[in-house]
Design an enzyme around this catalytic site. Structure first.
Site, PDB file in Angstrom:
ATOM      1  N   CYS A 209       0.832  -1.292   0.007  1.00  0.00           N
ATOM      2  CA  CYS A 209      -0.107  -0.091   0.006  1.00  0.00           C
ATOM      3  C   CYS A 209       1.161   1.513   0.119  1.00  0.00           C
ATOM      4  CB  CYS A 209      -0.915   0.273   1.416  1.00  0.00           C
ATOM      5  SG  CYS A 209      -0.518   1.445   2.161  1.00  0.00           S
ATOM      6  N   GLY A 210       0.454   2.400  -0.961  1.00  0.00           N
ATOM      7  CA  GLY A 210       1.537   3.515  -0.951  1.00  0.00           C
ATOM      8  C   GLY A 210       1.264   4.844   0.033  1.00  0.00           C
ATOM      9  N   HIS A 211      -0.069   4.675   0.300  1.00  0.00           N
ATOM     10  CA  HIS A 211       0.169   5.171   1.877  1.00  0.00           C
ATOM     11  C   HIS A 211       0.858   4.900   2.578  1.00  0.00           C
ATOM     12  CE1 HIS A 211      -2.878   8.612  -0.087  1.00  0.00           C
ATOM     13  NE2 HIS A 211      -3.949   7.195  -0.258  1.00  0.00           N
ATOM     14  N   CYS A 212       0.743   3.423   3.048  1.00  0.00           N
ATOM     15  CA  CYS A 212       1.001   3.007   4.264  1.00  0.00           C
ATOM     16  C   CYS A 212       2.692   3.050   4.119  1.00  0.00           C
ATOM     17  CB  CYS A 212       1.639   1.821   4.273  1.00  0.00           C
ATOM     18  SG  CYS A 212      -0.979   0.929   4.322  1.00  0.00           S
TER      19      CYS A 212
END
Ligand SMILES: *[C@@H]1O[C@H](CO)[C@@H](O)[C@H](O)[C@H]1NC(C)=O
Length: 503
Positions: A58-61
């Protein structure tokens, strides 16, 4: 790996009184990597824990990771622990804590007191948010501090309690713990301050910088009663719907009446005119103006035209029904008053947006529309799996062929009259469900229509069959003919609609 972590926790218990920090989790950073075997113990042995539930892809992670590390290092000195859980490894744990998207951040005070983290995902913001969380939820006030405290925020609460009244103190503190992210809570046991305020202990005064300025609670101290008081007293008589207030109104448990208008002047004027009716329905219907220039698209969700203002609609927030006020009629205080009266008396039918009911069902998947929802989805003799989708949603398109396969398997099985695999375009049809993301998949089992079960597993034919079998009345299992599918990343969804992004 687990045994090493478990050992770390045992060590933690042993050296608890020493200064030395035991090493639990990843030795490199200050964020503790936790899993099924370690999570609960970790949360129980540390008073305050911020936990991140993430997925490696996950990019936001990934963007959060360095910020989170930095905050963990700063907060280590304050004995506030930051932890993380990889949900691709720990699906059960993440499901237990209701994780629906990545990253999800939650604050744990033990395993029973869990609140969402509502700050920004930056090191500084995380640090200051968590330091505030670590301070007492209730500030003890004196004659010197009480006046400033009363005006320290838009809404603050002060409890006037007797020093010997332990139970009132505890009840109030527990309520404050629960609402600490929303309001400032103070308390005093100085009897002269209660007298000056004109109240007899125990009492709570909610000070607000709007409407009548303050509201007083003098009933018996009971957490639910105080929560209900705070909810009503802190809500402005005529509020404003916007990004900060929307979710509060949606979770308020009572209908919301929207007053759409394009200019601030018009909103003030209409708000003033509707004050008497808002007063009359206080605690039963919330009233709020909404800026039609910025959020005019939201009128469409209430089945009002998006280009004709001012306008008015009531939304029943529990059943998610819409009651638009006829946009052809003139918007006067009198007309609105009787509309609200009629609504409240149950005399108005909700408006239902619906595509036409299809004459024939083309594919194996049953197409549901607003008008056929009740007949098909709530048919008490059938297990109905329903997908809520949006035409623009990529995850939904990826699911479509598999969903069709799933439907064919059931249609060609002994369960063809017992199991329905259905879908509804939730952007073109009103459904009673509050849909947060696309696709959303739910099972409405026969005989249990009031308790639909959400599907959050991987979107494969196999897993969906298992789900229908485990949660449906008929335990209907069909055999998949195809080869084992490659596993799909768990349950990524896309936010539901433009208006939800804005509001
Ligand atoms: C409530 O109880 C706590 C803990 O005993 C105490 O520190 C605090 O002063 C009390 N608050 C008031 C307002 O008496």
């Amino acid at each position: 790996m687990y045994s090493a972590l478990a050992f770390g926790l045992l060590a933690a218990a042993k050296v608890a009184s020493a200064d030395q920090q035991p090493i639990v989790g990843t030795p490199k950073g200050d964020v503790h990597q936790l899993g099924k075997g370690t999570f609960d113990d970790f949360v129980k042995t540390n008073d305050l824990v911020l936990a991140e539930f993430y997925a490696p892809w996950c990019g936001h992670c990934k963007a959060l990771a360095p910020e989170y590390e930095e905050a963990a290092t700063t907060l280590k000195e304050k004995d506030i622990k930051l932890a993380k859980v990889d949900c691709t490894e720990e699906q059960d744990l993440c499901q237990t804590y209701g994780v629906e998207g990545y990253p999800t951040l939650k604050i744990f005070r033990g395993v029973d007191n869990i609140t969402p983290y509502s700050g920004q995902r930056k090191a500084d913001a995380i640090t200051s948010f968590m330091i505030k969380q670590s301070l007492p939820a209730v500030s003890l006030l004196s004659a010197d501090t009480i006046e400033d405290f009363k005006t320290a925020d838009k809404v603050v609460l002060v409890a006037y309690v007797d020093p010997s009244d332990k139970s009132a103190n505890e009840t109030y503190t527990a309520t404050a713990e629960q609402l600490r992210d929303s309001y400032l809570f103070g308390a005093t046991n100085d009897a002269t301050l209660a007298e000056a305020e004109g109240v007899t202990a125990p009492a709570i005064v909610l000070y607000k910088q709007f409407d009548e300025g303050k509201s007083t609670f003098t009933d018996k101290f009971d957490k639910d009663a105080i929560l209900a008081f705070v909810k009503t007293a802190s809500t402005p008589l005529i509020g404003e719907v916007g990004p900060e207030t929307y979710s509060g109104y949606m979770s308020a448990g009572i209908p919301l009446a929207y007053i759409f208008a394009e200019t601030p002047e018009e909103r003030t004027e209409l708000g003033e005119a509707l004050k008497p009716v808002a007063e009359k329905f206080r605690g039963k219907v919330n009233f709020a103006t909404i800026d039609a220039k910025s959020f005019g698209a939201h009128a469409g969700n209430l089945n009002l035209p998006t280009d004709k203002f001012p306008s008015f609609a009531i939304q029943e927030t529990v059943k998610n029904q819409k009651f638009p006020f006829d946009s052809e009629k003139e918007l006067t205080a009198d007309a609105i008053s009787s509309f609200v009266e009629d609504f409240s008396a149950g005399k108005i039918e909700p408006s239902l947006k619906s595509e036409p009911i299809p004459e024939t069902q083309e594919g194996a998947v049953t197409v549901v529309v607003g008008k056929s929802y009740e007949d098909i989805v709530l048919d008490d003799t059938k297990d109905v799996l329903i997908e809520f989708y949006a035409p623009w949603c990529g995850h939904c398109k990826a699911l479509a062929p598999k969903y069709e396969d799933l439907a064919s398997l059931y249609a060609n099985s002994e369960f063809k009259d017992k199991v329905v695999i259905a879908k509804v375009d939730a952007t073109a049809n009103d459904v009673p469900d509050e849909i947060q993301g696309f696709p959303t998949i739910k099972l409405y089992a026969a005989g249990a229509k009031s308790e639909p079960v959400d599907y959050s597993g991987p979107r494969t034919v196999d897993d969906l069959i298992k789900f229908v079998k485990e949660n449906g009345k008929y335990q209907a299992e069909v055999a998949e003919k195809t080869e084992e599918e490659t596993p799909v990343a768990p349950a990524a969804t896309e936010a539901a609609g433009e208006d939800h992004d804005e509001l």
